[in-house]
Design a protein around this motif. Structure first.
Motif, mmCIF file in Angstrom:
data_model
loop_
_atom_site.group_PDB
_atom_site.id
_atom_site.type_symbol
_atom_site.label_atom_id
_atom_site.label_comp_id
_atom_site.label_asym_id
_atom_site.label_seq_id
_atom_site.Cartn_x
_atom_site.Cartn_y
_atom_site.Cartn_z
ATOM 1 N N VAL A 40 61.286 -32.511 91.493
ATOM 2 C CA VAL A 40 61.577 -33.533 92.685
ATOM 3 C C VAL A 40 62.218 -32.563 93.463
ATOM 4 C CG1 VAL A 40 62.106 -35.497 93.249
ATOM 5 C CG2 VAL A 40 61.640 -35.752 91.855
ATOM 6 N N ALA A 41 63.208 -32.089 92.767
ATOM 7 C CA ALA A 41 64.787 -31.567 93.531
ATOM 8 C C ALA A 41 63.987 -29.785 93.916
ATOM 9 C CB ALA A 41 65.613 -31.190 92.759
ATOM 10 N N ALA A 42 63.183 -29.961 93.551
ATOM 11 C CA ALA A 42 62.789 -28.216 93.891
ATOM 12 C C ALA A 42 61.776 -29.079 95.701
ATOM 13 C CB ALA A 42 61.735 -27.613 92.797
ATOM 14 N N ASP A 43 61.358 -29.828 95.472
ATOM 15 C CA ASP A 43 60.423 -29.986 96.558
ATOM 16 C C ASP A 43 61.433 -30.716 98.151
ATOM 17 O OD1 ASP A 43 57.931 -29.028 95.953
ATOM 18 O OD2 ASP A 43 57.949 -31.523 94.871
ATOM 19 N N ARG A 44 62.990 -30.998 97.473
ATOM 20 C CA ARG A 44 63.529 -31.712 98.720
ATOM 21 C C ARG A 44 64.357 -31.257 98.722
ATOM 22 N NH1 ARG A 44 63.281 -37.756 97.935
ATOM 23 N NH2 ARG A 44 65.453 -37.723 99.222
ATOM 24 N N GLU A 45 65.551 -30.915 100.241
ATOM 25 C CA GLU A 45 66.232 -29.888 100.739
ATOM 26 C C GLU A 45 67.816 -30.691 100.322
ATOM 27 O OE1 GLU A 45 65.852 -28.163 104.381
ATOM 28 O OE2 GLU A 45 63.890 -26.633 103.397
ATOM 29 N N ASP A 46 67.489 -32.121 100.222
ATOM 30 C CA ASP A 46 68.566 -33.164 100.263
ATOM 31 C C ASP A 46 68.710 -33.802 99.131
ATOM 32 O OD1 ASP A 46 65.694 -34.641 99.845
ATOM 33 O OD2 ASP A 46 67.265 -36.155 101.127
ATOM 34 N N ILE A 47 68.693 -32.713 98.273
ATOM 35 C CA ILE A 47 68.807 -32.686 96.700
ATOM 36 C C ILE A 47 70.108 -32.135 96.524
ATOM 37 C CG2 ILE A 47 68.217 -33.427 94.326
ATOM 38 C CD1 ILE A 47 66.291 -35.022 96.079
ATOM 39 N N ARG A 48 70.701 -32.395 95.609
ATOM 40 C CA ARG A 48 71.961 -31.094 95.149
ATOM 41 C C ARG A 48 72.681 -31.332 93.703
ATOM 42 N NH1 ARG A 48 76.558 -31.292 99.182
ATOM 43 N NH2 ARG A 48 77.734 -29.770 97.296
ATOM 44 N N LEU A 49 72.691 -30.763 92.998
ATOM 45 C CA LEU A 49 72.270 -31.332 91.627
ATOM 46 C C LEU A 49 73.744 -30.470 91.261
ATOM 47 C CD1 LEU A 49 68.920 -29.777 90.206
ATOM 48 C CD2 LEU A 49 69.676 -31.885 90.164
ATOM 49 N N THR A 50 74.418 -31.119 89.707
ATOM 50 C CA THR A 50 75.751 -30.812 89.801
ATOM 51 C C THR A 50 75.573 -31.636 87.979
ATOM 52 O OG1 THR A 50 76.855 -32.809 89.930
ATOM 53 C CG2 THR A 50 76.877 -31.040 91.952
ATOM 54 N N PHE A 51 76.914 -30.106 87.093
ATOM 55 C CA PHE A 51 76.635 -30.344 85.614
ATOM 56 C C PHE A 51 78.131 -30.302 85.340
ATOM 57 C CE2 PHE A 51 72.546 -28.670 87.409
ATOM 58 C CZ PHE A 51 71.723 -29.486 86.476
ATOM 59 N N ASP A 52 78.229 -32.091 84.595
ATOM 60 C CA ASP A 52 80.224 -31.966 83.886
ATOM 61 C C ASP A 52 80.032 -32.200 82.494
ATOM 62 O OD1 ASP A 52 80.769 -32.245 86.691
ATOM 63 O OD2 ASP A 52 80.515 -34.657 86.339
ATOM 64 N N ASP A 53 81.280 -31.112 82.058
ATOM 65 C CA ASP A 53 81.425 -31.617 80.832
ATOM 66 C C ASP A 53 81.411 -29.634 80.410
ATOM 67 O OD1 ASP A 53 82.516 -33.506 81.349
ATOM 68 O OD2 ASP A 53 80.710 -34.230 80.138
ATOM 69 N N GLY A 54 80.772 -28.446 80.902
ATOM 70 C CA GLY A 54 80.683 -27.934 80.503
ATOM 71 C C GLY A 54 79.606 -27.623 78.338
ATOM 72 N N ASN A 55 78.830 -28.366 78.460
ATOM 73 C CA ASN A 55 77.509 -28.485 77.000
ATOM 74 C C ASN A 55 76.825 -27.446 77.432
ATOM 75 O OD1 ASN A 55 78.748 -30.826 75.855
ATOM 76 N ND2 ASN A 55 77.700 -31.626 78.146
ATOM 77 N N ASP A 56 76.711 -27.040 75.954
ATOM 78 C CA ASP A 56 75.946 -25.915 75.991
ATOM 79 C C ASP A 56 74.374 -25.894 76.657
ATOM 80 O OD1 ASP A 56 74.809 -27.058 73.566
ATOM 81 O OD2 ASP A 56 75.317 -26.003 72.302
ATOM 82 N N SER A 57 74.200 -27.260 76.475
ATOM 83 C CA SER A 57 72.420 -27.130 77.335
ATOM 84 C C SER A 57 72.556 -26.858 79.006
ATOM 85 C CB SER A 57 72.420 -28.248 77.171
ATOM 86 O OG SER A 57 73.070 -29.599 78.153
ATOM 87 N N ASP A 58 73.701 -26.600 79.038
ATOM 88 C CA ASP A 58 73.880 -25.660 80.368
ATOM 89 C C ASP A 58 73.291 -24.204 80.613
ATOM 90 O OD1 ASP A 58 74.976 -27.909 81.518
ATOM 91 O OD2 ASP A 58 76.981 -26.969 81.604
#
Length: 218
Positions: A40-58
């Protein structure tokens, strides 16, 4: 007026490689859920993604899937957990930075910043971003509030520490040029209806903000 956007926050993806803190599983996504969000985010310029805590899945899960879709995101690791089991290590942090990801700070460890004395405030708001900046080779001046908790004192300390942007967990729409940025946490039971509802709310907020701006400009 800045462009209205919706900022989504992810805590972890896939099977956790460490014991989660109480309640942390409420914000952990499966790989399938996460890929749905990315598509969904790839098709929308109004979506931003953030990732918290620094898990190894990052690095193990998130980074290659972002790259496949030509997306970038912001990551906010806990400096004190670097290298711990199930967490991002120093090489992983550098890999994110080399891939063009923005690196911010979540502090040293999970603590409510409203309850910090001056010594612990320096550790969370100054020492943690300095370590992260030294490791990734550029200044770290963006912060993600632990537990989404803040008050006027916390915000004043962040300004004093040189924060250029601060992310909450308040939900709703945000303006790209705002210093304080509202984010929406993705829940573990995320489905298409929930995601559609959040993004529809962002569109309504953008429409309302644009109408308000046009009226003010008359």
């Amino acid at each position: 007026m800045g462009v209205v956007t919706v900022i989504l926050v992810v805590h972890g993806v896939g099977r956790p490689a460490r014991q989660l803190d109480p309640g942390e599983d409420e914000s952990w996504l499966t790989v399938d859920q996460f890929e749905r969000v990315l598509d969904v985010a790839a098709d929308r310029e109004d979506i931003r993604l953030t990732f918290d805590d620094g898990n190894d899945s990052d690095v193990g899960i998130v980074l290659p899937r972002l790259a496949d879709r030509g997306l970038t995101a912001e990551f906010f690791p806990l400096a004190g957990r670097l290298g711990q089991r199930g967490c991002l290590d120093r090489d992983g942090l550098r890999e994110l930075a080399r891939a063009g990801m923005e690196i911010g700070s979540r502090g040293w460890e999970p603590r409510d910043w409203r309850r910090l004395d001056d010594r612990h405030a320096d550790r969370e708001l100054k020492d943690a971003p300095k370590l992260l900046g030294d490791l990734c080779g550029r200044p770290v001046r963006r912060y993600s509030l632990p537990f989404g908790a803040y008050d006027r004192r916390v915000l004043a300390r962040l300004r004093q520490a040189g924060a250029t942007r601060v992310y909450t967990s308040d939900g709703g729409a945000a303006h790209r040029d705002g210093w304080l940025q509202a984010r929406t946490e993705l829940p573990h039971d995320l489905d298409g209806d929930w995601l559609d509802g959040v993004l529809a709310g962002s569109r309504r907020a953008a429409s309302w903000a644009n109408r308000l701006f046009r009226r003010a400009a008359r």
